[in-house]
Design an enzyme around this catalytic site. Sequence first.
Site, PDB file in Angstrom:
ATOM      1  N   ASP A 209       0.824  -1.202   0.000  1.00 19.01           N
ATOM      2  CA  ASP A 209       0.000   0.000   0.000  1.00 19.01           C
ATOM      3  C   ASP A 209       0.864   1.260   0.000  1.00 19.01           C
ATOM      4  O   ASP A 209       1.877   1.328   0.706  1.00 19.01           O
ATOM      5  CB  ASP A 209      -0.885  -0.012   1.258  1.00 19.01           C
ATOM      6  CG  ASP A 209      -1.888   1.118   1.273  1.00 19.01           C
ATOM      7  OD1 ASP A 209      -2.781   1.101   0.422  1.00 19.01           O
ATOM      8  OD2 ASP A 209      -1.760   2.020   2.127  1.00 19.01           O
ATOM      9  N   GLU A 251      13.808 -15.743  -0.716  1.00 14.65           N
ATOM     10  CA  GLU A 251      14.220 -16.885   0.122  1.00 14.65           C
ATOM     11  C   GLU A 251      13.184 -18.002   0.073  1.00 14.65           C
ATOM     12  O   GLU A 251      13.445 -19.135   0.460  1.00 14.65           O
ATOM     13  CB  GLU A 251      14.300 -16.449   1.596  1.00 14.65           C
ATOM     14  CG  GLU A 251      15.514 -15.651   1.948  1.00 14.65           C
ATOM     15  CD  GLU A 251      15.351 -15.065   3.359  1.00 14.65           C
ATOM     16  OE1 GLU A 251      14.522 -15.571   4.152  1.00 14.65           O
ATOM     17  OE2 GLU A 251      16.054 -14.079   3.637  1.00 14.65           O
TER      18      GLU A 251
HETATM   19  C1  NOJ Z   1      -4.268   3.144  -0.936  1.00 18.16           C
HETATM   20  C2  NOJ Z   1      -5.442   2.235  -0.729  1.00 18.16           C
HETATM   21  O1  NOJ Z   1      -5.762   1.611  -1.930  1.00 18.16           O
HETATM   22  C3  NOJ Z   1      -6.555   3.105  -0.205  1.00 18.16           C
HETATM   23  O2  NOJ Z   1      -7.777   2.414  -0.155  1.00 18.16           O
HETATM   24  C4  NOJ Z   1      -6.167   3.644   1.147  1.00 18.16           C
HETATM   25  O3  NOJ Z   1      -7.155   4.556   1.586  1.00 18.16           O
HETATM   26  C5  NOJ Z   1      -4.817   4.384   1.092  1.00 18.16           C
HETATM   27  N1  NOJ Z   1      -3.824   3.688   0.342  1.00 18.16           N
HETATM   28  C6  NOJ Z   1      -4.267   4.588   2.476  1.00 18.16           C
HETATM   29  O4  NOJ Z   1      -3.895   3.363   3.041  1.00 18.16           O
END
Ligand code: NOJ
Length: 539
Positions: A209, A251
């Site tokens: 993310d 790994e």
């Molecule tokens: C990207 C994610 O796809 C989204 O849903 C989220 O709100 C933000 N990152 C923050 O984690």
Amino acid sequence: MGQQSPPDRSDWWRDAAIYQVYPRSFADGNGDGTGDLAGVRARLPYLAELGVDAVWFNPWYPSPMADGGYDVADYRGVEPLFGTLEEAELLITEALELGIRTVVDVVPNHVSDQHPWFKAALAAGPGSPERELFHFKQGRGEHGEIPPNDWVSEFGGCPWTRIEDGSWYLHLFATQQPDLNWAHPLVRSEHEEILRFWFDRGAAGVRIDSAALLAKDPELPDFVKGTDPHPYTDREELHAIYRSWRAIADEYPGTRILVGEVWLPDAERFARYLRPDELHTAFNFDFLARPWDAAALRESIDSTLALHAPVGAPATWVLCNHDVTRTVTRYGRRDTRFDFAAKRWGTPTDPALGLRRARAAALLSLALPGAVYLYQGEELGLPEVENLPLDRLQDPMHFRSGGTDPGRDGCRVPLPWSGDRPPYGFSQDSTAEPWLPQPADWAPLTVAAQSADPESMLSLYRSALELRRTEAALHGDKFEWLPSAGEVLAFRRGDLLCLVNFGAEPAPLPEHRTLLLASGPLSGPALLPTDTAVWLRVA
Ligand code: NOJ
């Protein structure tokens, strides 16, 4: 149907069809109106029949759900609403038995304000080692009442929150999502352990993310437009972090992949994350954001292939996800691009036009070389739900915009499985109201209704995914544009052609041996109508 790639293919990820499950909205196994892992386990045969190679799960960890689970309180557990860690382990195993790999979401940029580290940091007070895991700072102004810098949250508004003792903490997203300090060795080692934790449980990969945001300029300076390096995006330090992650993934047997959520306008900077010792792949947001336009999509395809080739990474093709307007709705609008900043209530939409284009877009993206990501409900042609009652909205993007941005709830509405009224079989053996209400007119969109209809969107996706698996021409990276008239995109992969007509007039089909698949009816035996795509075999 249901025939999967063999589990031991080490390059499985290079041309995989990866299905994104938003656990809260996929299927509810315990009848409480919220999707869960029991629901996913019960529906694994559906995913096998659809013909996907892997599933990426949005976060399933314990979370107060201030940002739909992207506010993680415990990276080694499962949110009780969704089930248990044991169920997650069973799910990973059972999916693999059906030939489906599991990709979990890791959220390294920030934690929940309920994460033990943040709670300890608040309790420990200014200057404590606990606070060093985050970005705590004194404010500016005579009494420290002005935030430490002028940054703007990714969700709008100020990314600093002041706490009782007068200090401020940084959160690039919502207030409940404090950013971690990635210059701290414990932050790095903790995430390395989290990767191992999920790889040890059989995860075939992680989706990372906000992957370009982790590292910050230690001075946390004001943001001066055009400054290089940017104080918190795409900083050089990130590459060492991802190299260490890649070493861990490597790994493990069976190729465990790192998939980056990297939103960067600069294509060359983007490609640097895909060097052979960094991430395996990253989402192609350029393709996702392009309008329904032959020249624009062709340019995106060309630049995507050109930038991936030198680093040896496969391209990815993405039409939508849990953050963006559903494809059927976006393509039915006057402006068919996707842009977070442009989202507004009441944008006029022609759903029939959008559906026709989304069907053509499915055949276009599934024919391109590389991996493809499908967001749950895309295969059903679900539209964005734009009339959710205001008091049911949950998305912080909506609230932080002061209500002008409808937010992302409209693409997260629970899936319709069967029946002629809500909850459309979403909750097994129960009529519990789903956590977000489903529209009254979704009966024709249920899995059951579409399974019985050979012309449905679901049938189109099933057929296309099956051909993608069985047609050798669609494997590997061969790809060649063909000359085409007007606003037609035409390309060849081995003995297979894909044509998409974006123009206003029907276009003649080239000579071919077999029409393998069409996104809609042809206008006569050899004419491709507007907003329609075909796959043809020529040899
Ligand atoms: C990207 C994610 O796809 C989204 O849903 C989220 O709100 C933000 N990152 C923050 O984690």
